[in-house]
Design a protein around this motif. Structure first.
Motif, PDB file in Angstrom:
ATOM      1  N   ILE A  63       0.844  -1.209   0.000  1.00 29.23           N
ATOM      2  CA  ILE A  63       0.000   0.000   0.000  1.00 29.23           C
ATOM      3  C   ILE A  63       0.873   1.251   0.000  1.00 29.23           C
ATOM      4  CG2 ILE A  63      -1.592   1.367   1.409  1.00 29.23           C
ATOM      5  CD1 ILE A  63      -2.911  -1.271   2.253  1.00 29.23           C
ATOM      6  N   GLU A  64       1.922   1.273   0.841  1.00 34.15           N
ATOM      7  CA  GLU A  64       2.792   2.448   0.906  1.00 34.15           C
ATOM      8  C   GLU A  64       3.591   2.598  -0.388  1.00 34.15           C
ATOM      9  OE1 GLU A  64       5.551   4.894   4.004  1.00 34.15           O
ATOM     10  OE2 GLU A  64       4.891   2.878   4.522  1.00 34.15           O
ATOM     11  N   TYR A  65       4.007   1.473  -0.953  1.00 31.67           N
ATOM     12  CA  TYR A  65       4.702   1.535  -2.253  1.00 31.67           C
ATOM     13  C   TYR A  65       3.809   2.212  -3.279  1.00 31.67           C
ATOM     14  CZ  TYR A  65       6.961   0.084  -6.605  1.00 31.67           C
ATOM     15  OH  TYR A  65       7.554   0.096  -7.843  1.00 31.67           O
ATOM     16  N   ASN A  66       2.556   1.815  -3.349  1.00 32.10           N
ATOM     17  CA  ASN A  66       1.635   2.372  -4.340  1.00 32.10           C
ATOM     18  C   ASN A  66       1.357   3.848  -4.085  1.00 32.10           C
ATOM     19  OD1 ASN A  66       1.451  -0.053  -5.713  1.00 32.10           O
ATOM     20  ND2 ASN A  66      -0.356  -0.745  -4.596  1.00 32.10           N
ATOM     21  N   GLU A  67       1.345   4.259  -2.814  1.00 30.81           N
ATOM     22  CA  GLU A  67       1.150   5.674  -2.500  1.00 30.81           C
ATOM     23  C   GLU A  67       2.315   6.508  -3.030  1.00 30.81           C
ATOM     24  OE1 GLU A  67       0.668   5.763   1.717  1.00 30.81           O
ATOM     25  OE2 GLU A  67      -1.503   5.361   1.644  1.00 30.81           O
ATOM     26  N   ILE A  68       3.530   6.004  -2.822  1.00 32.37           N
ATOM     27  CA  ILE A  68       4.708   6.717  -3.325  1.00 32.37           C
ATOM     28  C   ILE A  68       4.746   6.668  -4.849  1.00 32.37           C
ATOM     29  CG2 ILE A  68       7.236   6.777  -3.319  1.00 32.37           C
ATOM     30  CD1 ILE A  68       7.179   5.704  -0.490  1.00 32.37           C
ATOM     31  N   SER A  69       4.304   5.544  -5.406  1.00 37.97           N
ATOM     32  CA  SER A  69       4.237   5.406  -6.862  1.00 37.97           C
ATOM     33  C   SER A  69       3.317   6.476  -7.458  1.00 37.97           C
ATOM     34  CB  SER A  69       3.740   4.009  -7.228  1.00 37.97           C
ATOM     35  OG  SER A  69       3.570   3.876  -8.618  1.00 37.97           O
ATOM     36  N   GLU A  70       2.223   6.754  -6.763  1.00 37.75           N
ATOM     37  CA  GLU A  70       1.299   7.796  -7.218  1.00 37.75           C
ATOM     38  C   GLU A  70       1.910   9.175  -7.000  1.00 37.75           C
ATOM     39  OE1 GLU A  70      -1.948   9.579  -8.890  1.00 37.75           O
ATOM     40  OE2 GLU A  70      -1.485   7.424  -8.823  1.00 37.75           O
ATOM     41  N   TYR A  71       2.617   9.334  -5.897  1.00 39.01           N
ATOM     42  CA  TYR A  71       3.238  10.618  -5.552  1.00 39.01           C
ATOM     43  C   TYR A  71       4.261  11.042  -6.602  1.00 39.01           C
ATOM     44  CZ  TYR A  71       6.503  13.722  -3.039  1.00 39.01           C
ATOM     45  OH  TYR A  71       7.343  14.749  -2.673  1.00 39.01           O
ATOM     46  N   ILE A  72       5.026  10.067  -7.123  1.00 40.73           N
ATOM     47  CA  ILE A  72       6.090  10.416  -8.065  1.00 40.73           C
ATOM     48  C   ILE A  72       5.527  11.043  -9.343  1.00 40.73           C
ATOM     49  CG2 ILE A  72       6.260   8.252  -9.396  1.00 40.73           C
ATOM     50  CD1 ILE A  72       9.287   8.462  -9.141  1.00 40.73           C
ATOM     51  N   ASN A  73       4.282  10.699  -9.663  1.00 38.81           N
ATOM     52  CA  ASN A  73       3.666  11.284 -10.854  1.00 38.81           C
ATOM     53  C   ASN A  73       3.347  12.762 -10.674  1.00 38.81           C
ATOM     54  OD1 ASN A  73       3.600   8.887 -12.446  1.00 38.81           O
ATOM     55  ND2 ASN A  73       1.866   8.155 -11.242  1.00 38.81           N
ATOM     56  N   ASN A  74       3.332  13.216  -9.415  1.00 40.29           N
ATOM     57  CA  ASN A  74       3.022  14.614  -9.136  1.00 40.29           C
ATOM     58  C   ASN A  74       4.262  15.490  -9.001  1.00 40.29           C
ATOM     59  OD1 ASN A  74       0.212  14.079  -9.007  1.00 40.29           O
ATOM     60  ND2 ASN A  74       0.430  13.321  -6.913  1.00 40.29           N
ATOM     61  N   ILE A  75       5.447  14.857  -9.036  1.00 39.71           N
ATOM     62  CA  ILE A  75       6.678  15.643  -8.987  1.00 39.71           C
ATOM     63  C   ILE A  75       6.898  16.286 -10.355  1.00 39.71           C
ATOM     64  CG2 ILE A  75       9.177  15.573  -8.658  1.00 39.71           C
ATOM     65  CD1 ILE A  75       8.793  13.182  -6.832  1.00 39.71           C
TER      66      ILE A  75
END
Length: 327
Positions: A63-75
């Protein structure tokens, strides 16, 4: 006579191939059986109690991996300067290449029309750019010594650093997931993508690309060409910022400090804060793969500077929440 020889050769080759046909069929059959058996083993593993239990244990990590995976798209994918002291120390930041075509029969090298990232110039400039890349980058690609350009360089450097840091963190998390799951080697080798899908890991299609600035020389006849290529990565951006600071004599001024965010300074801040988020107190000692970032307490956009008293360590979640606000 020659035709007869050719016919004989063809007949001999056909006879040879026909003699090998049973072996070829046997090899194909063995390969098909191998694939069927491997597929059966794969399905058995994915349906096993062991796999289901391991998947349940790593659910929080996924779950945390996927949250960071989504976050990287916003950088922001901000990797290119838009134009508005010892330079030779930075020669390791450039790749010099001799691309001459000796004894080449036409279809000659063609000179590029000057574009935003390619500068067609003399051989002397190409060679000098390989010796003093930062000086020539600023001179020929219009990176003038102004405060606005310093701010833009800092923003690009911060975005690239966040992207590199986040990609590395995702790679470490993926390895941890695989280690905890500990699947058979043939699963990792042949069914890695399906494995990630089965456990719910969303691997982002992210490829970090650095802008390139190219000095290019092509001779009048087109037979000789050489170029120097500068990758606009973190070290290049830091070196360019320092060069501009020196040039406009801002190094000892408050304004100049705003542009001097470096990798070493980021490390100093994390060490000072004991690798702990200053808002939620999450720490690396408790979460070994905690993604930490450096935040300006007073944002650069509001006049904040990259000084020790204006920098703090935040986890990625708190930094995303704070954004450019003053709390």
């Amino acid at each position: 006579m020659q035709i007869l020889i050719v016919i004989v050769i063809i007949v001999v080759l056909l006879a040879f191939l026909l003699s090998l046909w049973p072996f070829i069929l046997g090899f194909i059959g063995i390969y098909i059986i191998h694939r069927i058996i491997r597929n059966i083993r794969k399905n058995r593993y994915f349906n096993s109690e062991e796999f289901i239990q391991h998947t349940s244990k790593i659910e929080a990590t996924v779950i945390e991996y996927n949250e960071i995976s989504e976050y990287i798209n916003n950088i922001p994918k901000n990797n290119q300067f838009i134009p508005t002291n010892n330079a030779k120390d930075h020669s390791h930041l450039v790749t010099f290449e001799n691309t001459s075509n000796h004894k080449y029969v036409r279809d000659r090298n063609e000179k590029s029309i000057n574009t935003g990232n390619i500068y067609s110039t003399s051989l002397q400039v190409v060679r000098k750019a390989s010796e003093e890349p930062i000086k020539y980058l600023c001179k020929y690609f219009d990176i003038k010594a102004t405060q606005n350009n310093l701010d833009q360089l800092q923003e690009i450097g911060n975005d690239i650093s966040r992207m590199e840091n986040t990609i590395e963190n995702l790679q470490l998390r993926q390895k941890e997931i695989e280690d905890n799951l500990n699947p058979p080697k043939f699963i990792l080798k042949h069914y890695h993508k399906e494995l990630m899908s089965k456990i719910g890991v969303n691997i982002p299609p992210i490829e970090l690309k650095y802008a390139q600035y190219i000095f290019e020389y092509v001779s009048a006849g087109g037979n000789s060409s050489q170029k120097s290529v500068i990758d606009f990565n973190g070290p290049t951006i830091e070196a360019t910022s320092e060069y501009i600071v020196e040039k406009i004599k801002y190094k000892n001024s408050a304004k100049g400090q705003r542009a001097l965010m470096t990798r070493s300074l980021r490390t100093v801040i994390k060490e000072r804060d004991d690798y702990t988020c200053q808002m939620c107190t999450a720490a690396v000692k408790d979460q070994n793969l905690l993604l930490l970032e450096i935040d300006h307490i007073i944002p650069v956009s509001k006049g904040g500077m990259s000084t020790l008293d204006n920098l703090q360590t935040l986890c990625w979640k708190c930094n995303r929440t704070k954004s450019n606000k003053i709390l």
